[in-house]
Design an enzyme around this catalytic site. Structure first.
Site, PDB file in Angstrom:
ATOM      1  N   SER A 176       0.809  -1.220   0.000  1.00  0.00           N
ATOM      2  CA  SER A 176       0.000   0.000   0.000  1.00  0.00           C
ATOM      3  C   SER A 176       0.841   1.267   0.000  1.00  0.00           C
ATOM      4  O   SER A 176       0.459   2.276  -0.607  1.00  0.00           O
ATOM      5  CB  SER A 176      -0.935   0.006   1.210  1.00  0.00           C
ATOM      6  OG  SER A 176      -1.761  -1.125   1.205  1.00  0.00           O
ATOM      7  N   HIS A 220       0.731   4.573   4.305  1.00  0.00           N
ATOM      8  CA  HIS A 220      -0.004   5.208   3.224  1.00  0.00           C
ATOM      9  C   HIS A 220       0.424   6.663   3.052  1.00  0.00           C
ATOM     10  O   HIS A 220       0.675   7.124   1.931  1.00  0.00           O
ATOM     11  CB  HIS A 220      -1.505   5.136   3.504  1.00  0.00           C
ATOM     12  CG  HIS A 220      -2.060   3.748   3.443  1.00  0.00           C
ATOM     13  ND1 HIS A 220      -3.417   3.486   3.425  1.00  0.00           N
ATOM     14  CD2 HIS A 220      -1.448   2.539   3.396  1.00  0.00           C
ATOM     15  CE1 HIS A 220      -3.620   2.180   3.367  1.00  0.00           C
ATOM     16  NE2 HIS A 220      -2.433   1.590   3.358  1.00  0.00           N
TER      17      HIS A 220
END
Length: 303
Positions: free
Chosen positions: A208, A254
């Site tokens: 991610s 993230h």
């Protein structure tokens, strides 16, 4: 024959004034245009524009003959960021997906013993059959290997779909080497921020961080092409909402990947041509310096 100083002459012999703000098409100098070929960067009018996977090409580049204008980019067709044109513009994306899927199969086959050894972990904790050491104990490789591991079928499904949708256009616009630099630097930045902020004994894994880096670079690409930013912004907002509301998501990875990807993507796509390579890879090197600095700082705090 030289053109008159005030602009090219029309059929009636009168001078046609040109705007100082917009260049003329390289094939039709009397037609002002704000569009340039995404390979050789020569100005092209609507009649000369050829649709491409990223932006528009001039007729010469579309035929594969390259441009003849000034500058090195006009001699040999290049990507929007100055990289080499590849026969398969999604090859690296396919290989990255393949590596992620292969390692996920290894996780399923070997089990937690494999995952515990390579996932992101700040400091050692006790786990069967013995203690598992982390980055603080010198296992810096976890910053990298965690980018290729996943925790469930849904986890890898969403990440690989995102990698396919975002990675293909970016690989075509940047070229393979620059695309790989973006991917790995973004993923490492996400791991480093996770190591710095998250609880030291909180394991995390997934691609991610690198994929959010692709989000940031996609925004830079859309801006570079003067396209509509709203779809990208909407998709990014949706993903950020999930990041901060869905349980068991390492939001630090993230955010770290997103910031690094946006910075690298902007440098890749907006660097001046005369210093393009220096600016592009210099930005990647700067991100890696920050990664090392954050890792050293957190290690000093934990030891």
């Amino acid at each position: 024959m030289d053109q008159p100083p005030n602009g090219p002459q029309g059929p009636d012999g009168q001078t046609t004034p040109t705007s100082p703000s917009l260049p003329g098409c390289y094939r039709h100098p009397d037609r002002e245009t704000g569009i340039r070929c995404t390979r050789c960067e020569r100005p092209i009018c609507p009649e000369c524009m050829v649709n491409a996977s990223v932006g528009f090409h001039c007729p010469d580049c579309a035929r594969g003959t390259g441009g003849t204008g000034p500058g090195p980019a006009a001699v040999r067709p290049r990507t929007l960021a100055g990289g080499s044109i590849a026969a398969d513009p999604r090859l690296v994306t396919k290989l990255l997906i393949g590596v992620n899927l292969a390692l996920f199969l290894v996780q399923l086959s070997v089990g937690d013993r494999f995952t515990n050894q390579f996932q992101m972990l700040g400091r050692a904790y006790v786990s069967f059959p013995g203690p598992v050491e982390g980055v603080a104990e010198g296992q810096w490789y976890r910053l990298l290997t965690a980018m290729f591991l996943h925790g469930s079928y849904m986890h890898i499904l969403f990440n690989m779909l995102s990698l396919w949708w975002l990675g293909g256009p970016l690989e075509g616009a940047l070229g393979r080497a620059r695309y790989l630099a973006l991917y790995f630097c973004s993923g490492l930045a996400g791991s480093a921020l996770s190591y710095l902020i998250a609880e030291p004994n909180q394991p995390s894994l997934g691609a991610s961080g690198a994929i959010f880096g692709l989000f940031g670079a996609t925004a830079a690409l859309v801006r570079r092409l003067n396209a509509d930013m709203r779809p990208v912004v909407a998709l990014l907002v949706i993903n950020l909402v999930f990041t901060f509301t869905w349980p068991d998501i390492a939001w630090q990875a993230h955010i770290g990947g997103l910031v690094a990807g946006a910075a690298i993507g902007y440098a890749m796509l907006h660097a001046p041509r005369e210093r393009r390579t220096l600016v592009q890879y210099g930005t990647c090197a700067l991100v890696l310096v920050v990664v090392v600095g954050l890792t050293l700082l957190r290690t000093a705090q934990l030891t």
